[in-house]
Write an enzyme that holds these catalytic residues in place. Structure first.
Site, PDB file in Angstrom:
ATOM      1  N   LEU A 162       0.828  -1.212   0.000  1.00 51.16           N
ATOM      2  CA  LEU A 162       0.000   0.000   0.000  1.00 51.16           C
ATOM      3  C   LEU A 162       0.859   1.258   0.000  1.00 51.16           C
ATOM      4  O   LEU A 162       0.346   2.354  -0.221  1.00 51.16           O
ATOM      5  CB  LEU A 162      -0.883   0.031   1.253  1.00 51.16           C
TER       6      LEU A 162
ATOM      7  N   GLY B 183       6.110   2.282   3.233  1.00 50.74           N
ATOM      8  CA  GLY B 183       7.459   2.850   3.170  1.00 50.74           C
ATOM      9  C   GLY B 183       7.434   4.285   2.667  1.00 50.74           C
ATOM     10  O   GLY B 183       8.123   5.155   3.198  1.00 50.74           O
TER      11      GLY B 183
ATOM     12  N   CYS C 151      28.681  -1.965 -11.085  1.00 46.32           N
ATOM     13  CA  CYS C 151      29.150  -3.180 -10.421  1.00 46.32           C
ATOM     14  C   CYS C 151      29.332  -4.303 -11.442  1.00 46.32           C
ATOM     15  O   CYS C 151      30.305  -4.311 -12.170  1.00 46.32           O
ATOM     16  CB  CYS C 151      28.213  -3.560  -9.279  1.00 46.32           C
TER      17      CYS C 151
ATOM     18  N   GLN D 256      32.003  -4.918 -14.707  1.00 50.45           N
ATOM     19  CA  GLN D 256      32.691  -6.174 -15.005  1.00 50.45           C
ATOM     20  C   GLN D 256      32.438  -6.618 -16.443  1.00 50.45           C
ATOM     21  O   GLN D 256      33.350  -7.073 -17.130  1.00 50.45           O
ATOM     22  CB  GLN D 256      32.256  -7.247 -13.993  1.00 50.45           C
TER      23      GLN D 256
ATOM     24  N   HIS E  97      27.929   1.067  -6.364  1.00 52.65           N
ATOM     25  CA  HIS E  97      26.511   1.290  -6.629  1.00 52.65           C
ATOM     26  C   HIS E  97      26.161   2.744  -6.308  1.00 52.65           C
ATOM     27  O   HIS E  97      25.553   3.023  -5.267  1.00 52.65           O
ATOM     28  CB  HIS E  97      25.652   0.348  -5.784  1.00 52.65           C
TER      29      HIS E  97
ATOM     30  N   GLU F  73      23.940   4.499  -7.345  1.00 51.18           N
ATOM     31  CA  GLU F  73      22.490   4.750  -7.305  1.00 51.18           C
ATOM     32  C   GLU F  73      21.967   4.925  -5.881  1.00 51.18           C
ATOM     33  O   GLU F  73      20.968   5.604  -5.661  1.00 51.18           O
ATOM     34  CB  GLU F  73      21.726   3.626  -8.023  1.00 51.18           C
TER      35      GLU F  73
HETATM   36  N1  GLN Z   1      28.380 -10.699  -9.224  1.00 50.95           N
HETATM   37  C1  GLN Z   1      29.376  -9.668  -9.191  1.00 50.95           C
HETATM   38  C2  GLN Z   1      30.281  -9.793  -7.978  1.00 50.95           C
HETATM   39  O1  GLN Z   1      29.946 -10.448  -7.031  1.00 50.95           O
HETATM   40  C3  GLN Z   1      28.734  -8.295  -9.241  1.00 50.95           C
HETATM   41  C4  GLN Z   1      27.897  -7.984  -8.044  1.00 50.95           C
HETATM   42  C5  GLN Z   1      26.973  -6.820  -8.253  1.00 50.95           C
HETATM   43  O2  GLN Z   1      26.724  -6.414  -9.379  1.00 50.95           O
HETATM   44  N2  GLN Z   1      26.453  -6.275  -7.185  1.00 50.95           N
HETATM   45  O3  GLN Z   1      31.337  -9.227  -7.953  1.00 50.95           O
END
Ligand code: GLN
Length: 566
Positions: free
Chosen positions: A15, A18, A380, A384, A506, A508
């Site tokens: 609902l 939060g 993240c 990679q 991250h 974000e």
């Molecule tokens: N799987 C990747 C790692 O463990 C990236 C993790 C992620 O994107 N949070 O490094």
């Protein structure tokens, strides 16, 4: 002494407890109060860190490295706070603490029971937040009244009022007032039943916030007031909002914050919401738009990428632009590219993730963005896959991969660091929380941040393998930010590309609606430029080296089982 607001919910999940708790936090903060927020989650997991995103949505990471409920992200975004591990407690963590204490003999041979031992531990978690520097603690209780797991929490928050005094506690209950087409009426019965359930646990709400599609009429409010024993001004209409950042303004117009302050005897000025109103107005009237593709694995459950989506929206607000989000299933990237169906996207985001599924699609997206000058931000796992793309397609390392996805890869350009190889346990074994990175002077990221030392939150196990860094850099990839000891790569970028940036972190999590994160803000700026100039593509960057022969085969290390892969 801190005052306490408890937010519970009934009738239905989702609902917006939060958002209600967060919006109230914003309003109290705008009245000059020092607010801290907390979520109590009745499920048995010790934290959401090991839960599949399909189960739980995003795992929100705090500066101090706690893996928490996504509502903490709302609290942070609305109240502009930096929360800690203390802001989220689950039944699992509470029982773990009680059982550990029992094993140590701390209960001196007494029978350990839900009341008082579990409820004491819950109250202890609430009290932990009520420091001298806090005026109001807002505690949201997850789940809905009537759930079997919620009972200890309801008993604890009921006892809390006696512990700290009636005048220091305010109970806010969120319900749903549905509109039934057949009768052409808004219906109060579900609210009555929900409040009845709460009262059967000894909690009489001070405020009932009613979610509804259309505003509640005064007649309906009066009926709820009468049947639920709450003063008329304590019945608040929470009408569906187009933009969730409007909710504080809607609730303020309903008088929620003023009423809550009066019940708690908090004397404050009217809230200063001028900046917030400006932000909401900017969001409501975008003059431009761009299409951003989010290349994800959990695209059927947008909550899995909640903070990424919010950060993109914030970036849109900053440019008075509408960000049209396109969810792209990672497994479908290659066929979509083959059919030319990603050509209309002005920018891409490759978010974090775990496990092999969809990985080749994410790598293909990174390649496509690099070759076609499409602004692309890798978060993240996104960094990679950008490194894997650069290894395979710029540095000629055929079969390059992360050891997470291919334990036998000849070029493990992403790998565990030596000290992480002993990972045996699930949960709490990642590199978590805020870590500092040092940026290369003159790099794109240094320019975007306007700083050479930055701190962002992390949640990962794997790293860019230092063994291949030199070869990657020789092929054109710039490692533009590293850990202060230079061991770990934190940022990569590609000179000459409008925006092809990956971060191991991250960012974000730190974006705010009225202060978009610089990386998202600049991604959207680059995307807007592309939207305006689409048609005049920069020359693609292609491989600079012939393929290398794979190194002599050694015994491959076993695949690492990841807690959250699926
Ligand atoms: N799987 C990747 C790692 O463990 C990236 C993790 C992620 O994107 N949070 O490094």
């Amino acid at each position: 002494m801190a005052k306490h607001i408890f937010v519970t919910g009934g009738v239905s999940s989702s609902l917006g407890k939060g958002i209600t708790a967060s919006a109230l936090g914003r309003l109290l903060k705008a009245r000059g109060l020092r607010v801290v927020s907390q979520k109590l989650d009745p499920y048995l997991n010790v934290d959401p860190g090991t839960m599949n995103p399909f189960e739980h949505g995003e795992v929100f990471v705090t500066d101090d490295g706690a893996e928490t409920d996504l509502d903490l992200g709302h609290y942070e975004r609305f109240t502009d706070a930096r929360l800690t591990a203390d802001s989220n407690a689950t039944t699992g963590s509470i029982y773990s603490a009680v059982i550990a204490r029992e094993r140590r003999g701390d209960y001196l041979g007494r029978t350990v029971q839900i009341i008082p031992h579990v409820t004491d531990e819950i109250k202890d978690r609430i009290n932990r937040l009520a420091g001298d520097d806090v005026d109001v603690v807002i505690t949201e209780v997850g789940g809905t009244v009537g759930d079997i797991e919620i009972l200890p929490f309801l008993y604890a928050i009921r006892q809390f009022r006696n512990d700290v005094g009636r005048e220091n506690v305010c109970y806010v209950h969120l319900t749903l007032v549905p509109y039934l087409g057949g009768s052409g009426e808004q219906k109060t019965k579900p609210t009555q039943h929900s409040v009845e359930e709460l009262r059967s646990r000894g909690i009489l709400p001070d405020v009932i916030v009613c979610r509804s599609a259309a505003p509640l009429s005064t007649g309906i409010k009066r009926k709820i007031s009468l049947t639920c024993d709450v003063p008329l001004e304590g019945v608040v209409s929470a009408v569906d909002a187009d933009n969730l950042y409007e909710v504080p303004l809607l609730l303020h117009a309903e008088g929620l914050d003023g009423y809550v302050c009066r019940t708690l005897s908090l004397e404050t000025p009217e809230p200063d919401l001028a900046g917030w109103v400006r932000m909401v107005q900017r969001a409501a009237d975008p003059s431009r738009s761009l299409s951003v593709g989010l290349i994800g694995k959990y695209v059927n459950l947008p909550d899995s990428y909640l903070s990424v989506v919010e950060a993109l929206r914030h970036a849109g607000f900053a440019h008075e632009a509408r960000v049209e989000l396109h969810w792209v299933q990672a497994e479908e990237v290659s066929p979509l590219l083959a059919d030319g169906l990603l050509g209309d996207l002005d920018a891409l985001v490759i978010p974090g993730g775990f496990g092999e599924r969809g990985i080749e699609g994410k790598i293909a997206a990174a390649t496509y963005a690099r070759e076609h000058g499409v602004p692309c931000l890798g978060l993240c796992l996104g960094l990679q896959v950008m490194v894997i793309d650069a290894a395979r397609n710029l540095a000629g390392m055929v079969g390059a991969n992360s050891r997470e996805f291919d334990p036998a890869t000849p070029f493990p350009v992403i790998d565990l660091m030596d000290d992480q190889r002993k990972v045996v346990d699930y949960g709490g074994t990642m590199r978590l929380g805020a870590h500092v990175a040092v940026l290369r002077p003159g790099s794109q990221v240094a320019g975007i941040y306007g700083d050479l030392v930055v701190a962002e939150r992390h949640r990962h196990r794997f790293e860019v393998n230092p063994r291949f860094r030199h070869r990657l850099e020789a092929a054109g990839l710039v490692c533009s930010g590293t850990s202060p000891d230079e061991r770990l790569v934190e940022y990569v970028e590609l000179p000459g590309h409008p925006f092809w940036i990956g971060t191991q972190a991250h960012p974000e999590f730190k974006s705010r609606p009225d202060r978009a994160h610089p990386l998202f803000r600049e991604l959207v700026a680059a995307g807007l430029q592309r939207a305006e100039r689409r048609g005049s593509m920069p020359a693609p960057l292609v491989a600079t080296e012939p393929p290398l022969a794979p190194p002599a085969a050694g015994a491959p290390r076993p695949a690492v089982e990841l807690a959250t892969s699926s």
